[in-house]
Scaffold this motif. Structure first.
Motif, mmCIF file in Angstrom:
data_model
loop_
_atom_site.group_PDB
_atom_site.id
_atom_site.type_symbol
_atom_site.label_atom_id
_atom_site.label_comp_id
_atom_site.label_asym_id
_atom_site.label_seq_id
_atom_site.Cartn_x
_atom_site.Cartn_y
_atom_site.Cartn_z
ATOM 1 N N GLN A 178 16.081 -60.527 -8.824
ATOM 2 C CA GLN A 178 15.122 -60.943 -9.846
ATOM 3 C C GLN A 178 14.436 -62.250 -9.461
ATOM 4 N N ILE A 179 15.206 -63.206 -8.960
ATOM 5 C CA ILE A 179 14.622 -64.493 -8.576
ATOM 6 C C ILE A 179 13.620 -64.294 -7.445
ATOM 7 N N LYS A 180 13.941 -63.450 -6.488
ATOM 8 C CA LYS A 180 13.007 -63.183 -5.391
ATOM 9 C C LYS A 180 11.733 -62.528 -5.909
ATOM 10 N N ALA A 181 11.885 -61.625 -6.883
ATOM 11 C CA ALA A 181 10.709 -60.972 -7.468
ATOM 12 C C ALA A 181 9.820 -61.990 -8.176
ATOM 13 N N ILE A 182 10.438 -62.946 -8.881
ATOM 14 C CA ILE A 182 9.658 -63.983 -9.560
ATOM 15 C C ILE A 182 8.944 -64.858 -8.539
ATOM 16 N N LEU A 183 9.663 -65.259 -7.484
ATOM 17 C CA LEU A 183 9.057 -66.118 -6.466
ATOM 18 C C LEU A 183 7.931 -65.407 -5.732
ATOM 19 N N ASN A 184 8.038 -64.080 -5.614
ATOM 20 C CA ASN A 184 6.966 -63.314 -4.960
ATOM 21 C C ASN A 184 5.712 -63.239 -5.819
ATOM 22 N N SER A 185 5.878 -63.388 -7.137
ATOM 23 C CA SER A 185 4.721 -63.314 -8.034
ATOM 24 C C SER A 185 4.166 -64.693 -8.370
ATOM 25 N N PHE A 186 4.887 -65.742 -7.993
ATOM 26 C CA PHE A 186 4.434 -67.122 -8.200
ATOM 27 C C PHE A 186 4.394 -67.823 -6.855
ATOM 28 N N ASP A 187 3.404 -68.699 -6.675
ATOM 29 C CA ASP A 187 3.483 -69.606 -5.547
ATOM 30 C C ASP A 187 4.642 -70.550 -5.815
ATOM 31 N N VAL A 188 5.447 -70.810 -4.783
ATOM 32 C CA VAL A 188 6.685 -71.565 -4.970
ATOM 33 C C VAL A 188 6.481 -72.903 -5.673
ATOM 34 N N PRO A 189 5.456 -73.712 -5.352
ATOM 35 C CA PRO A 189 5.329 -74.994 -6.053
ATOM 36 C C PRO A 189 5.179 -74.848 -7.565
ATOM 37 N N TYR A 190 4.558 -73.736 -8.017
ATOM 38 C CA TYR A 190 4.346 -73.562 -9.448
ATOM 39 C C TYR A 190 5.612 -73.085 -10.154
ATOM 40 N N PHE A 191 6.560 -72.535 -9.412
ATOM 41 C CA PHE A 191 7.802 -72.053 -10.010
ATOM 42 C C PHE A 191 8.520 -73.200 -10.712
ATOM 43 N N CYS A 192 8.515 -74.383 -10.101
ATOM 44 C CA CYS A 192 9.225 -75.528 -10.660
ATOM 45 C C CYS A 192 8.388 -76.336 -11.643
ATOM 46 N N SER A 193 7.269 -75.781 -12.095
ATOM 47 C CA SER A 193 6.502 -76.417 -13.166
ATOM 48 C C SER A 193 6.074 -75.369 -14.196
ATOM 49 N N THR A 194 6.810 -74.259 -14.233
ATOM 50 C CA THR A 194 6.499 -73.157 -15.149
ATOM 51 C C THR A 194 7.733 -72.803 -15.968
ATOM 52 N N ARG A 195 7.562 -72.643 -17.263
ATOM 53 C CA ARG A 195 8.685 -72.293 -18.141
ATOM 54 C C ARG A 195 8.946 -70.787 -18.123
ATOM 55 N N PHE A 196 10.221 -70.429 -18.286
ATOM 56 C CA PHE A 196 10.634 -69.030 -18.328
ATOM 57 C C PHE A 196 11.624 -68.811 -19.472
ATOM 58 N N PRO A 197 11.591 -67.636 -20.122
ATOM 59 C CA PRO A 197 12.660 -67.282 -21.052
ATOM 60 C C PRO A 197 13.954 -67.056 -20.269
ATOM 61 N N LEU A 198 15.064 -67.446 -20.855
ATOM 62 C CA LEU A 198 16.387 -67.245 -20.240
ATOM 63 C C LEU A 198 17.306 -66.573 -21.244
ATOM 64 N N GLN A 199 18.028 -65.554 -20.783
ATOM 65 C CA GLN A 199 19.067 -64.908 -21.592
ATOM 66 C C GLN A 199 20.379 -64.970 -20.834
ATOM 67 N N ILE A 200 21.407 -65.523 -21.484
ATOM 68 C CA ILE A 200 22.739 -65.593 -20.882
ATOM 69 C C ILE A 200 23.598 -64.528 -21.546
ATOM 70 N N ARG A 201 23.986 -63.535 -20.780
ATOM 71 C CA ARG A 201 24.839 -62.448 -21.272
ATOM 72 C C ARG A 201 26.305 -62.757 -20.991
ATOM 73 N N ALA A 202 27.200 -62.105 -21.733
ATOM 74 C CA ALA A 202 28.635 -62.355 -21.590
ATOM 75 C C ALA A 202 29.146 -61.952 -20.215
ATOM 76 N N GLY A 203 28.512 -60.961 -19.621
ATOM 77 C CA GLY A 203 28.930 -60.494 -18.300
ATOM 78 C C GLY A 203 27.905 -59.535 -17.748
ATOM 79 N N SER A 204 28.111 -59.121 -16.522
ATOM 80 C CA SER A 204 27.172 -58.199 -15.884
ATOM 81 C C SER A 204 27.139 -56.883 -16.644
ATOM 82 N N GLY A 205 25.960 -56.464 -17.096
ATOM 83 C CA GLY A 205 25.818 -55.223 -17.852
ATOM 84 C C GLY A 205 26.148 -55.353 -19.323
ATOM 85 N N SER A 206 26.548 -56.553 -19.782
ATOM 86 C CA SER A 206 26.927 -56.754 -21.183
ATOM 87 C C SER A 206 25.686 -56.873 -22.065
#
Length: 245
Positions: A86-114
């Protein structure tokens, strides 16, 4: 000789403008970063996570970098892992310098597939640690970036119009003095990039930090607003390396 040091502010002020790109905003919200908690730390644990296709990460309040901490800040700190794909997919759609100045939604799940949601919110990436030889992402650092939260962010500067720049067409080159500018302000008003239009610059013209227009809630963290961001320099000077003034 004062005419050689003239400011581009007057007739060029309107081209040195920063605007938050709506397309960048839409793309960032298309990517909701999925993460799961990690309880253990250490190089062996991190290496195992990477072997499993995950990247170690951490998210916290930016004020945790300061000495004065509070309980609320500590409670919102999470050690995580995120999916490398997923991170690689995001970096491929953003120029890297803009990645660290762009906000993203984050979801923390209890575990993989949870389906159990432990925590969610909006985050801003502030660091990507990579292996110098392989380029492999070793870990990521995020800070919480909800609306109204004041953050310090280095915003990349992007220059446009070089292909039609008057001074460059006369034989000059664009000396890019400041690759980024640091601002403090509400996270929702921090632009992912600052676009500086240099198409109307002649030789010896420059655009200064003070010429940049951003949201009024943003405070520029620079000691000298009179420092130029860029300048069109005669090519006869020879050295095309950035010249700090």
């Amino acid at each position: 000789m004062t005419h050689w040091w003239r400011s581009a502010a007057g007739h060029l002020r309107t081209v040195a403008v920063s605007r938050f790109s709506s397309s960048v905003f839409r793309r960032s919200h298309y990517h909701t970063i999925q993460a799961i908690p990690r309880e253990c730390t250490g190089s062996k644990v991190s290496a195992r996570d990477r072997m499993q296709g995950r990247i170690p990460a951490v998210v916290f309040f930016q004020n945790l970098l300061d000495k004065n901490l509070d309980g609320r800040s500590q409670s919102k700190k999470h050690l995580l892992t995120v999916e490398k794909k997923q991170i690689k997919a995001i970096l491929n759609s953003f120029d890297v310098p803009y990645f660290c100045s762009t906000r993203f939604p984050l979801q923390i799940r209890a575990g993989s597939g949870s389906s159990h949601l432990v925590e969610s919110g909006t985050v801003l990436p502030i660091k990507i640690h990579k292996d110098e030889e392989s380029g492999q992402i070793l870990n990521l650092v995020f800070v919480w970036a909800e609306d109204g939260m004041k953050l310090k962010v280095d915003v990349p500067v992007v220059f446009k119009g070089e292909d039609v720049c008057t001074g460059i067409q006369k034989g000059g080159f664009l000396n890019k003095i400041r690759p980024s500018l640091k601002y403090l302000g509400p996270s929702e008003h921090i632009p992912s990039k600052i676009v500086v239009d240099v198409s109307n610059l002649d030789i010896e013209d420059r655009i200064f930090i003070r010429d940049i227009e951003v949201h009024p809630s943003l405070k520029l963290l620079s000691k000298n607003e009179n420092m130029p961001i860029c300048k069109v320099v005669p090519i006869s000077l020879g050295n095309k390396e950035p010249i700090v003034e």
